[in-house]
Scaffold this active site. Structure first.
Site, mmCIF file in Angstrom:
data_model
loop_
_atom_site.group_PDB
_atom_site.id
_atom_site.type_symbol
_atom_site.label_atom_id
_atom_site.label_comp_id
_atom_site.label_asym_id
_atom_site.label_seq_id
_atom_site.Cartn_x
_atom_site.Cartn_y
_atom_site.Cartn_z
ATOM 1 N N THR A 92 -5.602 -6.060 11.564
ATOM 2 C CA THR A 92 -4.758 -5.933 10.370
ATOM 3 C C THR A 92 -4.092 -7.281 10.089
ATOM 4 O O THR A 92 -2.887 -7.433 10.289
ATOM 5 C CB THR A 92 -3.673 -4.853 10.565
ATOM 6 O OG1 THR A 92 -2.963 -5.117 11.792
ATOM 7 C CG2 THR A 92 -4.263 -3.468 10.642
ATOM 8 N N GLU A 158 -0.570 -0.515 20.778
ATOM 9 C CA GLU A 158 -0.922 -1.322 21.940
ATOM 10 C C GLU A 158 0.020 -2.518 21.994
ATOM 11 O O GLU A 158 0.334 -3.107 20.963
ATOM 12 C CB GLU A 158 -2.373 -1.797 21.739
ATOM 13 C CG GLU A 158 -2.909 -2.652 22.815
ATOM 14 C CD GLU A 158 -2.942 -1.915 24.134
ATOM 15 O OE1 GLU A 158 -3.503 -0.816 24.199
ATOM 16 O OE2 GLU A 158 -2.372 -2.450 25.105
ATOM 17 N N LEU A 160 -0.410 -5.262 24.192
ATOM 18 C CA LEU A 160 -0.943 -6.295 25.081
ATOM 19 C C LEU A 160 -0.663 -7.702 24.578
ATOM 20 O O LEU A 160 -0.601 -7.953 23.372
ATOM 21 C CB LEU A 160 -2.436 -6.097 25.339
ATOM 22 C CG LEU A 160 -3.449 -6.161 24.210
ATOM 23 C CD1 LEU A 160 -3.799 -7.587 23.846
ATOM 24 C CD2 LEU A 160 -4.697 -5.426 24.642
ATOM 25 N N ASN A 218 7.709 -6.075 18.225
ATOM 26 C CA ASN A 218 7.379 -7.463 17.879
ATOM 27 C C ASN A 218 8.520 -8.139 17.126
ATOM 28 O O ASN A 218 8.804 -9.320 17.332
ATOM 29 C CB ASN A 218 6.082 -7.522 17.071
ATOM 30 C CG ASN A 218 4.860 -7.479 17.989
ATOM 31 O OD1 ASN A 218 4.993 -7.529 19.210
ATOM 32 N ND2 ASN A 218 3.679 -7.396 17.402
ATOM 33 N N CYS A 270 -0.093 -12.068 15.946
ATOM 34 C CA CYS A 270 0.687 -10.818 15.912
ATOM 35 C C CYS A 270 2.120 -11.007 15.438
ATOM 36 O O CYS A 270 2.484 -10.535 14.361
ATOM 37 C CB CYS A 270 0.679 -10.181 17.293
ATOM 38 S SG CYS A 270 -0.938 -9.583 17.756
ATOM 39 N N LYS A 273 2.858 -12.212 11.667
ATOM 40 C CA LYS A 273 2.386 -11.324 10.582
ATOM 41 C C LYS A 273 3.022 -9.939 10.675
ATOM 42 O O LYS A 273 3.266 -9.292 9.653
ATOM 43 C CB LYS A 273 0.856 -11.261 10.519
ATOM 44 C CG LYS A 273 0.196 -10.624 11.717
ATOM 45 C CD LYS A 273 -0.612 -9.397 11.373
ATOM 46 C CE LYS A 273 -1.292 -8.863 12.600
ATOM 47 N NZ LYS A 273 -1.341 -7.441 12.728
HETATM 48 C C1 UDX Z 1 2.755 -10.457 21.184
HETATM 49 C C2 UDX Z 1 3.563 -9.355 21.916
HETATM 50 O O1 UDX Z 1 4.199 -9.924 23.061
HETATM 51 C C3 UDX Z 1 2.651 -8.219 22.330
HETATM 52 O O2 UDX Z 1 3.400 -7.178 22.938
HETATM 53 C C4 UDX Z 1 1.927 -7.681 21.096
HETATM 54 O O3 UDX Z 1 1.024 -6.668 21.455
HETATM 55 C C5 UDX Z 1 1.189 -8.810 20.378
HETATM 56 O O4 UDX Z 1 2.098 -9.877 20.076
HETATM 57 P P1 UDX Z 1 1.136 -12.439 21.913
HETATM 58 O O5 UDX Z 1 0.873 -12.701 20.473
HETATM 59 O O6 UDX Z 1 -0.019 -12.459 22.866
HETATM 60 O O7 UDX Z 1 1.835 -10.998 22.107
HETATM 61 O O8 UDX Z 1 2.177 -13.547 22.357
HETATM 62 P P2 UDX Z 1 3.540 -13.595 23.170
HETATM 63 O O9 UDX Z 1 3.295 -13.805 24.611
HETATM 64 O O10 UDX Z 1 4.421 -12.490 22.777
HETATM 65 O O11 UDX Z 1 4.128 -14.974 22.586
HETATM 66 C C6 UDX Z 1 4.353 -15.109 21.181
HETATM 67 C C7 UDX Z 1 4.819 -16.477 20.828
HETATM 68 O O12 UDX Z 1 6.174 -16.659 21.209
HETATM 69 C C8 UDX Z 1 4.039 -17.641 21.429
HETATM 70 O O13 UDX Z 1 3.802 -18.589 20.402
HETATM 71 C C9 UDX Z 1 4.980 -18.191 22.468
HETATM 72 O O14 UDX Z 1 4.775 -19.565 22.690
HETATM 73 C C10 UDX Z 1 6.336 -17.929 21.829
HETATM 74 N N1 UDX Z 1 7.453 -17.821 22.770
HETATM 75 C C11 UDX Z 1 7.470 -16.846 23.726
HETATM 76 C C12 UDX Z 1 8.557 -18.660 22.646
HETATM 77 O O15 UDX Z 1 8.577 -19.534 21.771
HETATM 78 N N2 UDX Z 1 9.605 -18.517 23.505
HETATM 79 C C13 UDX Z 1 9.637 -17.575 24.465
HETATM 80 O O16 UDX Z 1 10.632 -17.493 25.187
HETATM 81 C C14 UDX Z 1 8.518 -16.699 24.583
#
Ligand code: UDX
Length: 439
Positions: A92, A158, A160, A218, A270, A273
């Site tokens: 999506t 989900e 993940l 999120n 994720c 968006k």
């Molecule tokens: C995220 C959600 O964590 C997950 O539960 C959902 O299913 C999908 O979206 P993801 O996109 O894999 O997962 O990334 P995530 O580990 O959450 O990190 C997101 C962003 O935040 C990254 O760009 C990361 O660098 C940034 N981040 C994370 C920070 O800038 N500071 C932090 O303290 C933690």
């Protein structure tokens, strides 16, 4: 209506979520058929190749194919015919020119699988969707399924994370079952029994709550990151140290250390968006205060990119024009090859547009970045990227960059200046090696 044999599973859509879910379910011992309309993706999966980088996934994929539990097909009929529970894992993405989610793939999946639902079937949406979608999908299934066949829709979001997808699938923090009947609830409990027995809580809700759990999770994670980045701005303006501040805040159990890392902010396929889709939804609902909150989370996050560009400009005496800039990192975070909405690439492009000669290095995400942003130059190694650089910018906190020795880079660069946009280097050791260090 509940069969006593183990439910058989189909997974519709084999992107990040679908592939990991199919492999995860097969690892729990289920017979699983993964289905996608993308022939290239299916051809790779049949050969035991994951279509993206995810630690540990390829090994499990191959193991389950060899055990005969996991198959892939491009045919809805084959995928759906023998299964009892169908997980829809269609993407999506953000709709072009809008904050809304593009639901065309989810709608197509529900519409196209429904005619093949002959026995009792539970169709379970896993995609992240705006609230109200599950109810609409249930109506689509009702309209397109053969008459007389029993079927229901459930929503099971989900959570993940890329880079930890296998672990998050097999050992999630919680399961959420958005259901319309005890039958659907019981069937989901059966399917997830091995995970629930492993002490994972399951929260049973209606459709709307299940959809909202995912988007609000999120949004909250984004809020935490933007909050600490807002505090970083106050620290910069007043001489405070945001890393110490975050450490002290995180010791409070009510706040916690996770997602309190200040820096270049969040990106990926994720968080950005999903926050924007929730923003569009709250605007439609006339919840303007909520929409303002979400818009600020997004705005503070994006402002970190321009602040990072400004930091580099300051170090280069006010202009990027004609300067060599070494960009370390293209992925939106470490341990993934995903470059969707990558803060690192956004900064690299902005710096190039200000007249710098930019060379990007990312050992894992470099190939995807080359494909999506061919206008940038790329290097296969750190040493090659740093050659004659006037400025080194660390934009993704890969271990390769965290652990680099400034003494190795010193003889290569033209000027020892570094921007550490992820607060992942040791300022003391870089300064001791003669580098001008800013974070
Ligand atoms: C995220 C959600 O964590 C997950 O539960 C959902 O299913 C999908 O979206 P993801 O996109 O894999 O997962 O990334 P995530 O580990 O959450 O990190 C997101 C962003 O935040 C990254 O760009 C990361 O660098 C940034 N981040 C994370 C920070 O800038 N500071 C932090 O303290 C933690």
């Amino acid at each position: 209506m509940l069969t006593t044999r183990r439910p058989r599973i189909s997974v519709i859509g084999t992107g990040y979520l679908g592939t990991t879910h199919a492999v995860g379910m097969a690892s729990l011992g289920y017979e699983v058929t993964g289905m996608d309309i993308d022939q290239n993706k299916i051809a790779m999966l049949v050969d035991g190749e994951a279509p993206f980088y995810e630690p540990g996934l390829t090994e499990l994929l191959r193991k389950n194919i060899e055990a005969g539990r996991l198959r892939f097909t491009t045919s809805y009929e084959k995928a759906v015919a023998d299964a009892d529970v169908h997980f829809v894992c269609a993407g999506t993405p953000q709709l072009a020119g809008s904050y809304r989610a593009d639901l065309r793939w989810v709608e197509a999946a529900f519409t196209d699988l429904a005619p093949h639902l002959h026995g009792p079937a539970l169709v379970v949406g896993k995609s992240t969707v705006p609230v109200g979608t599950a109810r609409r999908m249930a109506e689509i299934v009702r309209r397109h399924a053969p008459s007389g066949a029993y079927h229901e829709v459930a929503w099971n979001p989900e959570f993940l994370r890329e880079g930890r997808a296998v672990e998050d699938t097999l050992r999630p923090d919680r399961l959420v079952f958005g259901v319309a009947s005890p039958w659907a609830e019981e069937l989901l409990y059966r399917v997830y029994q091995p995970i629930i027995e492993d002490d994972c809580p399951a929260v049973v809700t209606d459709y709307e709550t299940a959809e909202l759990v995912k988007t609000s999770a999120n949004a909250f994670l984004g809020l935490k990151i933007s909050f600490i980045n807002a505090m970083a701005q106050i620290c910069e303006a007043t001489g405070g140290d945001v890393l110490r501040l975050a450490e002290a805040l995180g010791h409070d159990d009510r706040i916690g250390h996770a997602f309190l890392g200040p820096g270049l902010g969040f990106g990926g396929g994720c968080l950005p968006k999903d926050i924007r889709a929730l923003l569009a939804c709250t605007t439609d609902l006339g919840l303007h205060d909520v929409a303002t909150l979400l818009a600020q989370v997004d705005a503070i996050n994006l402002s970190r990119r321009s602040r990072t560009v400004a930091l580099g400009r300051e170090l280069l005496d006010g202009s990027y024009e004609g300067k060599n800039v070494c960009v370390l990192g293209a992925a939106f975070k470490p341990n993934t090859d995903d470059v969707r909405d990558s803060p690192a690439l956004a900064v690299a492009i902005a710096v190039q547009q200000e007249g710098a000669e930019v060379v990007v290095h990312d050992s894992v995400a470099g190939a995807n970045a080359r494909r999506t942003h061919p206008e940038l130059a790329y290097a296969d190694s750190l040493v090659e990227a740093a050659q004659d650089a006037d400025l080194v910018m660390v934009l993704t906190d890969w271990t390769e960059f965290r652990s680099m020795d400034p003494a190795v880079l010193s003889p290569l660069v033209r000027r020892r200046t570094v921007v550490d946009a992820r607060n992942c280097l040791s300022p003391e050791s870089w300064r001791a090696a003669g580098w001008e260090y800013r974070a």
